[in-house]
Design a protein around this motif. Sequence first.
Motif: not given
Lengths: 436, 159
Positions: B2, B5-6, B9-11, B13-14, B16-17, B19-21
């Motif tokens: 668990f 997984l957390l 998820l935490r990294y 988040f960063l 995905l930011l 990837i988006f850019i």
Amino acid sequence: MSGVYYAAPHSNIRGSAGSRAVEKKLLFLAALYLLAGIMSLYLDESGALVIIAVVAGLSVAVAFLLIHIYWKASGFRGDHYLLPVTAVLISTGLVFLFRLDPYYGIRQFIWILLGLGTLVFTSRVLVNFRFLGDYKYIYALLGLIALILPIFFGKVQGGAKSWLDFGFFQLQPSEFVKILLVLFLASYLAENRAVLSAGTRSLGWVSLPDPRECAPMVVMWGISLLLLVFQRDLGAALIYFGTFLAMVYAATARIFYILFGLGFFMAGASVSYFLFDHVRDRVLIWLNPWPYIDNIGYQITQSLFAIGSGGILGAGFGQGYPGYIPLVHSDFIFSAICEELGLLGGAGIIILFMILIFRGIKIALHARDEFSALTAIGLTSLLGLQTFVIIAGVTRLLPLTGVTLPYISYGGSSLLANFILLGLLLNISHEANDSL
Amino acid sequence: MFAVLLLILRYGFLFLLGIFIVMLVKWMVSDLYMEQELRPAGQKEMSETKADTGRLVVINSSLADLNYGDTFLIDRDIILGRDSGSSIVIKDTFASNQHARVFVRQGQYWLEDIGSTNGTFVNEAQVKQPVVLADGDRLRVGSVTFQFVRWGHEVGLYN
């Protein structure tokens, strides 16, 4: 001649605008980003708050996609990149507010939905925005009233007396006045551009326009600055003035106005340094905050600690201690982002703002007439300057002046005003793309 | 498990930011390339619209590389001449290296002879000083004749 031009035979010059596929893909990525953020916050918890947060995240993501679908269906041709970039900034703000203080997160969620409603409304009702140019003196008047009201009925918050209290929510009129200012200046400058850039009388080596032509402009600017001094809202004064200079320069291409304006600004800044305590304090803690770490320098030093402790990758989302910074949910949210997402996250946010500004300038270059080009330039400089002033403030590059970080900080007035700004930019690009 | 997984998820988040850019910049850059292909001569005056961009259409030519109906959009200043660096290359012995220039000022198209040997002609009158081009004017350089078209959509000159 200057360079080689290639003019190949064309058969068709129609663009491929219309399908908003890129916008859709980017919005899906933004939604994923938002949900990942919410999930990592609340994965190991349960209770009512978790449900609220997840619902908020899902609704915001869906709301953005719905706007995309609506625009696609109604054939709106505004810029494809503005909405996804805003979506990521909004998501960052929402997720961080839930992490910092769920009270603000929930309120921000409601403001976001209202703001998105405003955006759709703007893109729908003001799509033929050109009529806005006809009422410039009404804007000047409205702007003045909105700026004067808080002086008499206002409420002091964070050293600035710029809030109107309506019981369950507060309004900051100066956030909306900045849009009125841009519309006024755009309309005014488009009308008087030729006179201002040519000048009618000469003073030594520079030719000055007739005082009659620039009087309304100087009056508008002087009064707004005075009011902002009375309201003690330094950040807003700086942004207004910078936008004013940017628009005058864009309209006339004369560096003289910039130098003249900067001179005025320097004079005003030094006068207010000697007149006002709070200005002196700001300069003092900007030059060296460490002796004042227990009192006036507390906020900025905590911000510096937070940014420093973030390092390159950050402490990990939800793992830092940004709660030590006073006002971290509004002005100082960038420090919290730097602490938890590190240099990479902070730089990412700055890049997103730079992209917004890039698109704004592109829209201005493609605009069909002077009024829309100047409006686009004005709105873009407004956004850019506000971002610069607050990020520079919390990182101690400039003296700290309290303004919100657009789309990220908590604040209803700021969110609504920035969504109107976004809608106007989109409308200008819609018109430009329409003629393709 | 668990906790892992957390952490992801935490990294994530960063990540995905980031990837988006990356995707954003990638698509914006390819958009810029597309725009360049659509409008080769780019830049236009602020006040004019693309729909009424003037163009030169070849209506008479003895040259192999200029055929009847070839259309040149004038969305910035262009040079006509024999020089291969010209915007419109006219490989005619009667054309000078730098023969004539068409430029846009406040929504009007001007033609100027830039010192050609054999002259530039508008409606068979030699151009001595810059003239404003009107829709339908015939512009001759050497043996090549162009027609200036301002409202391309309304003129059924070429198929």
